[in-house]
Write a protein that holds these residues in place. Structure first.
Motif, PDB file in Angstrom:
ATOM      1  N   LEU A  10       0.834  -1.195   0.000  1.00  0.00           N
ATOM      2  CA  LEU A  10       0.000   0.000   0.000  1.00  0.00           C
ATOM      3  C   LEU A  10       0.871   1.249   0.000  1.00  0.00           C
ATOM      4  O   LEU A  10       0.580   2.211  -0.705  1.00  0.00           O
ATOM      5  CB  LEU A  10      -0.919  -0.002   1.224  1.00  0.00           C
ATOM      6  CG  LEU A  10      -1.899  -1.163   1.298  1.00  0.00           C
ATOM      7  CD1 LEU A  10      -2.631  -1.157   2.630  1.00  0.00           C
ATOM      8  CD2 LEU A  10      -2.888  -1.093   0.147  1.00  0.00           C
ATOM      9  N   PHE A  11       1.925   1.221   0.799  1.00  0.00           N
ATOM     10  CA  PHE A  11       2.834   2.363   0.901  1.00  0.00           C
ATOM     11  C   PHE A  11       4.258   1.863   1.051  1.00  0.00           C
ATOM     12  O   PHE A  11       4.526   1.019   1.900  1.00  0.00           O
ATOM     13  CB  PHE A  11       2.481   3.240   2.122  1.00  0.00           C
ATOM     14  CG  PHE A  11       1.118   3.839   2.020  1.00  0.00           C
ATOM     15  CD1 PHE A  11       0.903   4.997   1.289  1.00  0.00           C
ATOM     16  CD2 PHE A  11       0.044   3.228   2.625  1.00  0.00           C
ATOM     17  CE1 PHE A  11      -0.373   5.525   1.162  1.00  0.00           C
ATOM     18  CE2 PHE A  11      -1.239   3.751   2.512  1.00  0.00           C
ATOM     19  CZ  PHE A  11      -1.442   4.904   1.776  1.00  0.00           C
ATOM     20  N   ASP A  12       5.159   2.387   0.225  1.00  0.00           N
ATOM     21  CA  ASP A  12       6.592   2.134   0.350  1.00  0.00           C
ATOM     22  C   ASP A  12       7.223   3.497   0.596  1.00  0.00           C
ATOM     23  O   ASP A  12       7.307   4.328  -0.312  1.00  0.00           O
ATOM     24  CB  ASP A  12       7.144   1.496  -0.931  1.00  0.00           C
ATOM     25  CG  ASP A  12       8.627   1.173  -0.818  1.00  0.00           C
ATOM     26  OD1 ASP A  12       9.293   1.712   0.104  1.00  0.00           O
ATOM     27  OD2 ASP A  12       9.115   0.394  -1.642  1.00  0.00           O
ATOM     28  N   PHE A  13       7.625   3.738   1.833  1.00  0.00           N
ATOM     29  CA  PHE A  13       8.109   5.058   2.224  1.00  0.00           C
ATOM     30  C   PHE A  13       9.568   5.310   1.848  1.00  0.00           C
ATOM     31  O   PHE A  13      10.124   6.336   2.211  1.00  0.00           O
ATOM     32  CB  PHE A  13       7.863   5.290   3.712  1.00  0.00           C
ATOM     33  CG  PHE A  13       6.398   5.400   4.034  1.00  0.00           C
ATOM     34  CD1 PHE A  13       5.654   6.471   3.577  1.00  0.00           C
ATOM     35  CD2 PHE A  13       5.761   4.421   4.771  1.00  0.00           C
ATOM     36  CE1 PHE A  13       4.297   6.572   3.857  1.00  0.00           C
ATOM     37  CE2 PHE A  13       4.410   4.516   5.063  1.00  0.00           C
ATOM     38  CZ  PHE A  13       3.672   5.593   4.604  1.00  0.00           C
ATOM     39  N   ASN A  14      10.171   4.376   1.093  1.00  0.00           N
ATOM     40  CA  ASN A  14      11.466   4.674   0.496  1.00  0.00           C
ATOM     41  C   ASN A  14      11.289   5.803  -0.517  1.00  0.00           C
ATOM     42  O   ASN A  14      12.193   6.586  -0.757  1.00  0.00           O
ATOM     43  CB  ASN A  14      12.037   3.420  -0.175  1.00  0.00           C
ATOM     44  CG  ASN A  14      13.479   3.614  -0.573  1.00  0.00           C
ATOM     45  OD1 ASN A  14      14.274   4.174   0.170  1.00  0.00           O
ATOM     46  ND2 ASN A  14      13.814   3.158  -1.763  1.00  0.00           N
ATOM     47  N   ASP A  41      12.189  10.514   5.915  1.00  0.00           N
ATOM     48  CA  ASP A  41      13.567  10.548   6.399  1.00  0.00           C
ATOM     49  C   ASP A  41      14.462  10.152   5.223  1.00  0.00           C
ATOM     50  O   ASP A  41      14.176   9.155   4.548  1.00  0.00           O
ATOM     51  CB  ASP A  41      13.726   9.550   7.555  1.00  0.00           C
ATOM     52  CG  ASP A  41      15.095   9.643   8.197  1.00  0.00           C
ATOM     53  OD1 ASP A  41      16.084   9.284   7.520  1.00  0.00           O
ATOM     54  OD2 ASP A  41      15.176  10.055   9.361  1.00  0.00           O
ATOM     55  N   PRO A  42      15.544  10.891   4.964  1.00  0.00           N
ATOM     56  CA  PRO A  42      16.421  10.559   3.837  1.00  0.00           C
ATOM     57  C   PRO A  42      17.010   9.144   3.912  1.00  0.00           C
ATOM     58  O   PRO A  42      17.471   8.618   2.902  1.00  0.00           O
ATOM     59  CB  PRO A  42      17.534  11.613   3.917  1.00  0.00           C
ATOM     60  CG  PRO A  42      16.950  12.735   4.712  1.00  0.00           C
ATOM     61  CD  PRO A  42      15.941  12.124   5.638  1.00  0.00           C
ATOM     62  N   ALA A  46       9.528   6.637   6.489  1.00  0.00           N
ATOM     63  CA  ALA A  46       8.722   7.744   7.002  1.00  0.00           C
ATOM     64  C   ALA A  46       8.811   7.755   8.520  1.00  0.00           C
ATOM     65  O   ALA A  46       9.095   6.726   9.143  1.00  0.00           O
ATOM     66  CB  ALA A  46       7.271   7.588   6.560  1.00  0.00           C
ATOM     67  N   VAL A  47       8.558   8.914   9.104  1.00  0.00           N
ATOM     68  CA  VAL A  47       8.514   9.045  10.552  1.00  0.00           C
ATOM     69  C   VAL A  47       7.191   9.717  10.934  1.00  0.00           C
ATOM     70  O   VAL A  47       6.923  10.846  10.522  1.00  0.00           O
ATOM     71  CB  VAL A  47       9.699   9.873  11.094  1.00  0.00           C
ATOM     72  CG1 VAL A  47       9.644   9.937  12.620  1.00  0.00           C
ATOM     73  CG2 VAL A  47      11.034   9.303  10.622  1.00  0.00           C
ATOM     74  N   VAL A 163       8.528   4.024   9.836  1.00  0.00           N
ATOM     75  CA  VAL A 163       7.828   3.039   9.010  1.00  0.00           C
ATOM     76  C   VAL A 163       8.472   2.974   7.624  1.00  0.00           C
ATOM     77  O   VAL A 163       8.668   4.001   6.985  1.00  0.00           O
ATOM     78  CB  VAL A 163       6.327   3.412   8.842  1.00  0.00           C
ATOM     79  CG1 VAL A 163       5.600   2.357   8.023  1.00  0.00           C
ATOM     80  CG2 VAL A 163       5.658   3.603  10.191  1.00  0.00           C
ATOM     81  N   ARG A 164       8.798   1.751   7.201  1.00  0.00           N
ATOM     82  CA  ARG A 164       9.319   1.550   5.849  1.00  0.00           C
ATOM     83  C   ARG A 164       8.228   1.222   4.860  1.00  0.00           C
ATOM     84  O   ARG A 164       8.199   1.748   3.754  1.00  0.00           O
ATOM     85  CB  ARG A 164      10.358   0.429   5.837  1.00  0.00           C
ATOM     86  CG  ARG A 164      11.690   0.830   6.426  1.00  0.00           C
ATOM     87  CD  ARG A 164      12.679  -0.321   6.279  1.00  0.00           C
ATOM     88  NE  ARG A 164      13.998   0.051   6.760  1.00  0.00           N
ATOM     89  CZ  ARG A 164      14.876  -0.823   7.241  1.00  0.00           C
ATOM     90  NH1 ARG A 164      14.571  -2.118   7.293  1.00  0.00           N
ATOM     91  NH2 ARG A 164      16.042  -0.414   7.649  1.00  0.00           N
TER      92      ARG A 164
END
Length: 169
Positions: A10-14, A41-42, A46-47, A163-164
């Motif tokens: 659903l979400f890939d925070f990379n 976050d680089p 995500a945070v 969260v990744r």
């Protein structure tokens, strides 16, 4: 049709753009003063961070994705790759586009190390404004429209949940 055993991400925070689909819904909606945000976050995740205050009858902070087709027919589990220290959080799944509607919630407590938590969809409970809804229909994974993260349970103070990825399997 996708393979039922393959996780549906659903979400890939990379991807830094993934955080743009989320917005905060904190206890300010009812007069509280808690605050939160989701930032990229680089390092490639995500945070979800902020401060929970119990003042003015507050006590929760949350973020929610924009509505979209996020369902996976036959899904049994929500996966979240995350880490945090000493706090409990809730995953929220909504099956409509409304701001204020039934919210299916399940709690989780990530460790300080990255881990993929498998939260069975059968453990999600229908709630409305924080209270369980007796007799509500079971969560239909094919109808998921919005995803949320929340901290509540009177956990005052600063928090951060990294969260990744979030997915369904």
């Amino acid at each position: 049709m996708s393979d039922p055993d393959t996780p549906w991400m659903l979400f890939d925070f990379n991807d830094p753009g993934a955080v743009a689909e989320w917005h905060a819904i904190d206890d300010r909606v009812m007069g509280g003063i808690s605050s939160s945000r989701l930032r990229h976050d680089p390092a490639g995740h995500a945070v979800f961070e902020g401060t929970v205050s119990l003042e003015r009858n507050g006590g929760f902070a949350s973020i929610r994705s924009m509505p979209a087709d996020r369902g996976k027919p036959g899904a049994q589990t929500c996966l979240i790759e995350a880490r945090a220290t000493g706090k409990r959080f809730k995953l929220n799944l909504l099956t409509d586009d409304a701001f204020d509607s039934i919210n299916y919630q399940a709690g989780f407590a990530p460790s300080a190390n990255w881990q993929t938590l498998h939260v069975p969809l059968s453990t999600f409970r229908a709630t409305f404004r924080g209270r369980e809804v007796p007799g509500a229909p079971a969560l239909d994974p094919a109808r998921i429209r919005q995803v949320g993260l929340m901290i509540a349970e009177r956990q005052a103070g600063a928090f951060a949940l990294e969260v990744r990825r979030i997915g369904l399997a």
